[in-house]
Design a protein around this motif. Sequence first.
Motif, mmCIF file in Angstrom:
data_model
loop_
_atom_site.group_PDB
_atom_site.id
_atom_site.type_symbol
_atom_site.label_atom_id
_atom_site.label_comp_id
_atom_site.label_asym_id
_atom_site.label_seq_id
_atom_site.Cartn_x
_atom_site.Cartn_y
_atom_site.Cartn_z
ATOM 1 N N ASN A 77 0.802 -1.229 0.000
ATOM 2 C CA ASN A 77 0.000 0.000 0.000
ATOM 3 C C ASN A 77 0.834 1.277 0.000
ATOM 4 O OD1 ASN A 77 -2.426 -1.428 0.045
ATOM 5 N ND2 ASN A 77 -2.309 -1.698 2.250
ATOM 6 N N TYR A 78 1.977 1.254 -0.625
ATOM 7 C CA TYR A 78 2.845 2.420 -0.700
ATOM 8 C C TYR A 78 2.895 2.942 -2.132
ATOM 9 C CZ TYR A 78 4.723 1.634 3.985
ATOM 10 O OH TYR A 78 4.870 1.498 5.333
ATOM 11 N N PRO A 79 3.300 4.183 -2.321
ATOM 12 C CA PRO A 79 3.506 4.680 -3.688
ATOM 13 C C PRO A 79 4.619 3.886 -4.379
ATOM 14 C CG PRO A 79 3.591 6.467 -2.090
ATOM 15 C CD PRO A 79 3.501 5.207 -1.316
ATOM 16 N N VAL A 80 4.616 3.902 -5.698
ATOM 17 C CA VAL A 80 5.539 3.075 -6.482
ATOM 18 C C VAL A 80 7.002 3.361 -6.142
ATOM 19 C CG1 VAL A 80 6.313 2.565 -8.825
ATOM 20 C CG2 VAL A 80 3.888 2.806 -8.357
ATOM 21 N N ALA A 81 7.361 4.615 -6.036
ATOM 22 C CA ALA A 81 8.756 4.964 -5.736
ATOM 23 C C ALA A 81 9.182 4.417 -4.374
ATOM 24 C CB ALA A 81 8.939 6.474 -5.785
ATOM 25 N N GLU A 82 8.291 4.510 -3.403
ATOM 26 C CA GLU A 82 8.588 4.000 -2.064
ATOM 27 C C GLU A 82 8.675 2.478 -2.078
ATOM 28 O OE1 GLU A 82 9.296 4.408 2.096
ATOM 29 O OE2 GLU A 82 9.476 5.745 0.392
ATOM 30 N N LEU A 83 7.776 1.823 -2.819
ATOM 31 C CA LEU A 83 7.825 0.360 -2.950
ATOM 32 C C LEU A 83 9.152 -0.092 -3.534
ATOM 33 C CD1 LEU A 83 4.328 -0.723 -4.300
ATOM 34 C CD2 LEU A 83 5.428 -1.460 -2.204
ATOM 35 N N ASN A 84 9.602 0.601 -4.576
ATOM 36 C CA ASN A 84 10.871 0.239 -5.202
ATOM 37 C C ASN A 84 12.031 0.373 -4.219
ATOM 38 O OD1 ASN A 84 9.614 -0.315 -7.624
ATOM 39 N ND2 ASN A 84 9.994 1.713 -8.479
ATOM 40 N N ARG A 85 12.007 1.437 -3.433
ATOM 41 C CA ARG A 85 13.070 1.651 -2.448
ATOM 42 C C ARG A 85 13.051 0.574 -1.363
ATOM 43 N NH1 ARG A 85 13.914 3.425 2.346
ATOM 44 N NH2 ARG A 85 11.779 4.037 2.782
ATOM 45 N N LEU A 86 11.852 0.277 -0.843
ATOM 46 C CA LEU A 86 11.722 -0.751 0.199
ATOM 47 C C LEU A 86 12.157 -2.123 -0.317
ATOM 48 C CD1 LEU A 86 8.300 0.341 1.725
ATOM 49 C CD2 LEU A 86 10.536 0.473 2.838
ATOM 50 N N ARG A 87 11.723 -2.454 -1.529
ATOM 51 C CA ARG A 87 12.082 -3.743 -2.126
ATOM 52 C C ARG A 87 13.596 -3.825 -2.367
ATOM 53 N NH1 ARG A 87 8.164 -3.598 -5.821
ATOM 54 N NH2 ARG A 87 9.569 -2.776 -7.393
ATOM 55 N N ARG A 88 14.176 -2.748 -2.868
ATOM 56 C CA ARG A 88 15.619 -2.707 -3.139
ATOM 57 C C ARG A 88 16.417 -2.885 -1.840
ATOM 58 N NH1 ARG A 88 15.367 1.379 -6.292
ATOM 59 N NH2 ARG A 88 15.556 2.940 -4.662
ATOM 60 N N ASN A 89 15.992 -2.199 -0.773
ATOM 61 C CA ASN A 89 16.682 -2.329 0.521
ATOM 62 C C ASN A 89 16.526 -3.732 1.097
ATOM 63 O OD1 ASN A 89 17.608 0.283 0.452
ATOM 64 N ND2 ASN A 89 15.933 1.093 1.691
ATOM 65 N N PHE A 90 15.322 -4.286 0.965
ATOM 66 C CA PHE A 90 15.093 -5.641 1.457
ATOM 67 C C PHE A 90 16.000 -6.633 0.728
ATOM 68 C CE2 PHE A 90 12.987 -9.749 1.139
ATOM 69 C CZ PHE A 90 12.807 -10.049 2.474
ATOM 70 N N LEU A 91 16.047 -6.540 -0.597
ATOM 71 C CA LEU A 91 16.863 -7.465 -1.386
ATOM 72 C C LEU A 91 18.357 -7.240 -1.156
ATOM 73 C CD1 LEU A 91 14.765 -7.581 -4.632
ATOM 74 C CD2 LEU A 91 15.176 -9.451 -3.047
ATOM 75 N N LYS A 92 18.742 -6.012 -0.905
ATOM 76 C CA LYS A 92 20.149 -5.717 -0.601
ATOM 77 C C LYS A 92 20.556 -6.424 0.691
ATOM 78 C CE LYS A 92 22.697 -1.794 0.927
ATOM 79 N NZ LYS A 92 22.631 -0.372 1.174
ATOM 80 N N ASP A 93 19.697 -6.334 1.710
ATOM 81 C CA ASP A 93 19.979 -7.011 2.977
ATOM 82 C C ASP A 93 19.975 -8.533 2.809
ATOM 83 O OD1 ASP A 93 20.118 -4.527 4.164
ATOM 84 O OD2 ASP A 93 18.104 -4.615 5.030
ATOM 85 N N LEU A 94 19.007 -9.043 2.047
ATOM 86 C CA LEU A 94 18.927 -10.491 1.823
ATOM 87 C C LEU A 94 20.150 -10.980 1.046
ATOM 88 C CD1 LEU A 94 17.434 -13.150 2.084
ATOM 89 C CD2 LEU A 94 16.058 -12.507 0.094
ATOM 90 N N ASN A 95 20.576 -10.248 0.036
ATOM 91 C CA ASN A 95 21.760 -10.647 -0.729
ATOM 92 C C ASN A 95 23.025 -10.599 0.122
ATOM 93 O OD1 ASN A 95 20.951 -11.532 -3.294
ATOM 94 N ND2 ASN A 95 20.606 -9.428 -3.966
ATOM 95 N N LEU A 96 23.079 -9.685 1.074
ATOM 96 C CA LEU A 96 24.215 -9.643 1.990
ATOM 97 C C LEU A 96 24.245 -10.905 2.852
ATOM 98 C CD1 LEU A 96 26.638 -8.120 3.142
ATOM 99 C CD2 LEU A 96 25.056 -6.980 4.701
ATOM 100 N N LYS A 97 23.090 -11.312 3.362
ATOM 101 C CA LYS A 97 23.015 -12.551 4.140
ATOM 102 C C LYS A 97 23.407 -13.749 3.290
ATOM 103 C CE LYS A 97 19.444 -11.460 7.531
ATOM 104 N NZ LYS A 97 18.115 -11.850 8.030
#
Length: 139
Positions: A77-97
């Motif tokens: 339920n976020y705007p597209v730009a915010e969704l992209n940022r949240l998804r990118r940060n989530f995947l960045k953390d997951l890829n680090l793990k």
Amino acid sequence: MADFGIILVFIIGITLGLLYQFFYLKIPKIKTDKLIPTINAQQYFNEIEISIFSKILTSPDKSISSQELNLFINQENYPVAELNRLRRNFLKDLNLKIQIVFGISNGIWQVDSSDDKKLKYYRLSKKFNLNQLNKIFLS
């Protein structure tokens, strides 16, 4: 007396050499690329990350869409730009793990859809051993 010392050192050297050769030949060699770490998924990954791995592993093309990923991280339920940022940060953390646990950089990477430019897919790297991941995340 000096001859006895030389003979003793010679016998000890031969004995140690033979023991080394015996044990060196008897121990099977294990290739490092075949090692499967025995990890407990909950030890390194949270429930959301485990669910995402499970979804990716059970999909036929080993990928997950951006919409499905948004549902998993509860951010639909976020705007597209915010969704992209949240998804990118989530995947960045997951890829680090993933890099820390498996030693694979960019374990999950983005693939653009050929049909819809807004739709993105996230796919597992081909460096993964899928049998290993299935044992860890689907058992």
